[in-house]
Design a protein around this motif. Structure first.
Motif, PDB file in Angstrom:
ATOM      1  N   ASP A 199       0.964  -1.482  -0.261  1.00  0.00           N
ATOM      2  CA  ASP A 199      -0.067  -0.313   0.282  1.00  0.00           C
ATOM      3  C   ASP A 199       0.981   1.166  -0.072  1.00  0.00           C
ATOM      4  O   ASP A 199       2.566   1.016   0.695  1.00  0.00           O
ATOM      5  CB  ASP A 199      -0.925   0.098   1.232  1.00  0.00           C
ATOM      6  N   ASP A 200       0.221   1.880  -0.793  1.00  0.00           N
ATOM      7  CA  ASP A 200       0.784   3.752  -1.034  1.00  0.00           C
ATOM      8  C   ASP A 200       0.643   4.233   0.429  1.00  0.00           C
ATOM      9  O   ASP A 200      -0.396   5.709   0.456  1.00  0.00           O
ATOM     10  CB  ASP A 200       0.311   4.361  -2.106  1.00  0.00           C
ATOM     11  N   ARG A 205       6.435   4.501   2.546  1.00  0.00           N
ATOM     12  CA  ARG A 205       7.203   5.070   2.318  1.00  0.00           C
ATOM     13  C   ARG A 205       8.328   5.625   2.519  1.00  0.00           C
ATOM     14  O   ARG A 205       9.239   6.210   1.649  1.00  0.00           O
ATOM     15  CB  ARG A 205       5.759   6.220   1.126  1.00  0.00           C
ATOM     16  N   ALA A 206       8.061   5.748   3.635  1.00  0.00           N
ATOM     17  CA  ALA A 206       9.251   6.146   4.426  1.00  0.00           C
ATOM     18  C   ALA A 206       9.979   5.058   4.277  1.00  0.00           C
ATOM     19  O   ALA A 206      11.720   6.230   4.187  1.00  0.00           O
ATOM     20  CB  ALA A 206       9.123   5.977   6.239  1.00  0.00           C
ATOM     21  N   GLY A 207      10.583   4.097   4.120  1.00  0.00           N
ATOM     22  CA  GLY A 207      11.953   3.979   3.741  1.00  0.00           C
ATOM     23  C   GLY A 207      12.639   4.269   2.066  1.00  0.00           C
ATOM     24  O   GLY A 207      13.732   4.725   2.485  1.00  0.00           O
ATOM     25  N   PHE A 208      11.585   4.420   1.050  1.00  0.00           N
ATOM     26  CA  PHE A 208      12.412   5.226   0.150  1.00  0.00           C
ATOM     27  C   PHE A 208      12.643   6.257   0.426  1.00  0.00           C
ATOM     28  O   PHE A 208      13.281   7.242   0.008  1.00  0.00           O
ATOM     29  CB  PHE A 208      11.061   4.866  -0.971  1.00  0.00           C
ATOM     30  N   PRO A 213      17.377  12.426  -0.710  1.00  0.00           N
ATOM     31  CA  PRO A 213      18.779  14.099   0.032  1.00  0.00           C
ATOM     32  C   PRO A 213      17.072  14.667   0.085  1.00  0.00           C
ATOM     33  O   PRO A 213      17.567  15.244   0.998  1.00  0.00           O
ATOM     34  CB  PRO A 213      19.414  13.711  -0.747  1.00  0.00           C
ATOM     35  N   LEU A 214      16.551  14.651  -0.694  1.00  0.00           N
ATOM     36  CA  LEU A 214      15.550  16.331  -0.297  1.00  0.00           C
ATOM     37  C   LEU A 214      14.346  15.867   0.958  1.00  0.00           C
ATOM     38  O   LEU A 214      13.642  16.836   0.263  1.00  0.00           O
ATOM     39  CB  LEU A 214      15.346  17.411  -1.532  1.00  0.00           C
ATOM     40  N   GLY A 215      14.142  14.633   0.518  1.00  0.00           N
ATOM     41  CA  GLY A 215      13.208  14.358   1.899  1.00  0.00           C
ATOM     42  C   GLY A 215      12.124  14.154   1.378  1.00  0.00           C
ATOM     43  O   GLY A 215      11.306  14.069   2.591  1.00  0.00           O
ATOM     44  N   ARG A 216      12.747  13.829   0.573  1.00  0.00           N
ATOM     45  CA  ARG A 216      10.320  13.693  -0.081  1.00  0.00           C
ATOM     46  C   ARG A 216      10.311  12.827  -1.210  1.00  0.00           C
ATOM     47  O   ARG A 216      11.029  12.681  -1.748  1.00  0.00           O
ATOM     48  CB  ARG A 216       9.417  14.991  -0.497  1.00  0.00           C
ATOM     49  N   SER A 217       8.519  11.612  -1.766  1.00  0.00           N
ATOM     50  CA  SER A 217       9.065  11.639  -3.447  1.00  0.00           C
ATOM     51  C   SER A 217       8.389  12.920  -4.242  1.00  0.00           C
ATOM     52  O   SER A 217       8.271  14.234  -3.663  1.00  0.00           O
ATOM     53  CB  SER A 217       8.134  10.688  -3.166  1.00  0.00           C
ATOM     54  N   SER A 218       8.725  12.278  -5.818  1.00  0.00           N
ATOM     55  CA  SER A 218       8.191  13.421  -6.566  1.00  0.00           C
ATOM     56  C   SER A 218       6.538  13.412  -6.355  1.00  0.00           C
ATOM     57  O   SER A 218       5.850  12.878  -6.088  1.00  0.00           O
ATOM     58  CB  SER A 218       8.570  12.758  -8.079  1.00  0.00           C
ATOM     59  N   THR A 219       6.208  14.718  -7.321  1.00  0.00           N
ATOM     60  CA  THR A 219       4.519  15.300  -7.669  1.00  0.00           C
ATOM     61  C   THR A 219       4.793  15.348  -8.728  1.00  0.00           C
ATOM     62  O   THR A 219       5.621  15.361  -9.802  1.00  0.00           O
ATOM     63  CB  THR A 219       4.669  16.778  -6.681  1.00  0.00           C
ATOM     64  N   PRO A 220       3.294  15.630  -9.461  1.00  0.00           N
ATOM     65  CA  PRO A 220       3.263  15.652 -10.830  1.00  0.00           C
ATOM     66  C   PRO A 220       3.676  17.512 -11.341  1.00  0.00           C
ATOM     67  O   PRO A 220       3.599  17.532 -12.291  1.00  0.00           O
ATOM     68  CB  PRO A 220       1.304  15.899 -11.140  1.00  0.00           C
ATOM     69  N   GLN A 221       3.727  17.754 -10.386  1.00  0.00           N
ATOM     70  CA  GLN A 221       3.974  18.624 -10.674  1.00  0.00           C
ATOM     71  C   GLN A 221       5.838  19.925 -11.095  1.00  0.00           C
ATOM     72  O   GLN A 221       6.242  19.587 -11.719  1.00  0.00           O
ATOM     73  CB  GLN A 221       3.981  19.908  -9.767  1.00  0.00           C
ATOM     74  N   ASP A 222       6.545  18.714 -10.009  1.00  0.00           N
ATOM     75  CA  ASP A 222       7.461  19.162 -10.182  1.00  0.00           C
ATOM     76  C   ASP A 222       7.860  17.757 -11.817  1.00  0.00           C
ATOM     77  O   ASP A 222       9.031  18.998 -12.203  1.00  0.00           O
ATOM     78  CB  ASP A 222       8.390  17.250  -9.291  1.00  0.00           C
ATOM     79  N   ILE A 223       7.366  17.038 -12.193  1.00  0.00           N
ATOM     80  CA  ILE A 223       7.437  16.545 -13.509  1.00  0.00           C
ATOM     81  C   ILE A 223       6.949  17.385 -14.470  1.00  0.00           C
ATOM     82  O   ILE A 223       7.789  17.655 -15.726  1.00  0.00           O
ATOM     83  CB  ILE A 223       6.808  14.922 -13.667  1.00  0.00           C
ATOM     84  N   ALA A 224       6.084  18.163 -14.538  1.00  0.00           N
ATOM     85  CA  ALA A 224       5.386  19.071 -15.372  1.00  0.00           C
ATOM     86  C   ALA A 224       6.497  19.994 -15.590  1.00  0.00           C
ATOM     87  O   ALA A 224       6.660  20.358 -16.143  1.00  0.00           O
ATOM     88  CB  ALA A 224       4.179  19.765 -15.070  1.00  0.00           C
ATOM     89  N   ASN A 225       7.625  20.852 -14.512  1.00  0.00           N
ATOM     90  CA  ASN A 225       7.991  21.243 -14.191  1.00  0.00           C
ATOM     91  C   ASN A 225       9.378  20.719 -15.901  1.00  0.00           C
ATOM     92  O   ASN A 225       9.550  22.515 -16.251  1.00  0.00           O
ATOM     93  CB  ASN A 225       8.278  22.068 -13.445  1.00  0.00           C
TER      94      ASN A 225
END
Ligand SMILES: NC(=O)c1ccc[n+]([C@@H]2O[C@H](COP(=O)([O-])OP(=O)(O)OC[C@H]3O[C@@H](n4cnc5c(N)ncnc54)[C@H](O)[C@@H]3O)[C@@H](O)[C@H]2O)c1
Length: 251
Positions: A199-200, A205-208, A213-225
């Motif tokens: 499950d998501d 998700r914590a292990g991943f 290094p920047l401490g989060r997963s990606s977002t659709p806006q990151d990829i769109a940018n």
């Protein structure tokens, strides 16, 4: 800097959900004209309506569907400048000896054959019309820094990166650009739980996230940018790269 896609017509595959929806929304907001394609008619047409785009139901693994998408794009907007090959899929993370023929065929058809067909159908149009078009192929950090349990998904994304570089050098002299974008794991998309193999949720998700290094997963806006930069005029001297959008994960 608004209107960074002004005057540009873009096809976004898999635009009904996740990254594709984010890319299509950003391109429309930036003044572009977007044709969303997806397998899912209901979700795809709802997103298109919401953001003012056009929807064409199409399976990226079918040549006839690519021909239909090109035809309908030209009928609607009179030209095409940008193709975002975003539609992709995976089997759920599992030991590689348990992968089935269907799993293997699915990831290579949807993730790799799609890009072969898009270029095979659309390059002749760009070449004939003298359009300095741009392809952005959504690969993955999995194609650069593979992790266990997704061997053939990872390999399909490595193929995307390699084919993208080959076509960049082959068609550079014609002014046609090819780049790939390599997202790190995102939560909340249609594929997130399959990548995790569970499950998501925050605990899973914590292990991943701890490896980013920047401490989060990606977002659709990151990829769109990233897609916006590579597709717009600011990216006009960029070709053949695989842009990691990963908070430093691949370092
Ligand atoms: N989510 C992540 O963590 C992640 C990380 C790295 C790369 N990616 C890549 O990003 C891309 C988008 O993934 P997402 O996470 O937004 O997934 P998603 O499942 O939310 O969206 C994918 C969309 O593609 C469509 N699609 C699937 N097969 C298709 C086909 N044969 N023809 C047409 N449309 C089809 C689906 O209907 C869906 O709307 C994929 O290429 C994926 O491999 C995702």
């Amino acid at each position: 800097m608004p209107d960074r896609m002004k005057g540009k017509v873009a096809i976004v595959t898999g635009g009904a959900s996740g990254f594709g929806k984010g890319i299509a929304t950003t391109f429309q907001t930036e003044g572009g004209s977007v044709v969303i394609t997806d397998l899912s008619e209901d979700t795809g047409s709802a997103v298109a309506k919401e953001i003012g785009a056009t929807f064409v139901r199409a399976d990226v693994t079918k040549r006839d569907d690519w021909e239909k998408v090109l035809k309908q794009t030209l009928e609607s907007y009179g030209r095409l400048d940008v193709v975002i090959n975003n539609a992709g899929t995976t089997y759920a993370n599992k030991p590689t000896e348990t992968v089935t023929d269907q799993d293997f065929d699915l990831v290579f058809n949807v993730n790799v054959r799609s890009i072969y067909l898009s270029t095979n159908v659309i390059l002749p149009y760009f070449l004939k019309e003298g359009i300095k078009g741009s392809f952005v192929n959504i690969a993955s950090t999995a194609g650069i820094r593979p992790r266990p349990g997704l061997a053939w998904y990872n390999a399909s994304k490595a193929a995307v990166i390699n084919a993208t570089k080959t076509m960049a050098v082959e068609y550079g002299p014609k002014g046609i650009r090819f780049n790939s974008v390599c997202p790190v794991f995102a939560s909340g998309t249609g594929l997130s739980s399959k990548f995790l193999g569970k499950d998501d949720n925050e605990a899973n998700r914590a292990g991943f996230v701890a490896t980013v290094p920047l401490g989060r997963s990606s977002t659709p806006q990151d990829i769109a940018n990233a897609c916006l930069y590579l597709s717009g005029d600011e990216g006009s001297f960029i070709t053949g790269i695989s842009l990691e959008v990963d908070g430093g994960r691949c370092v």
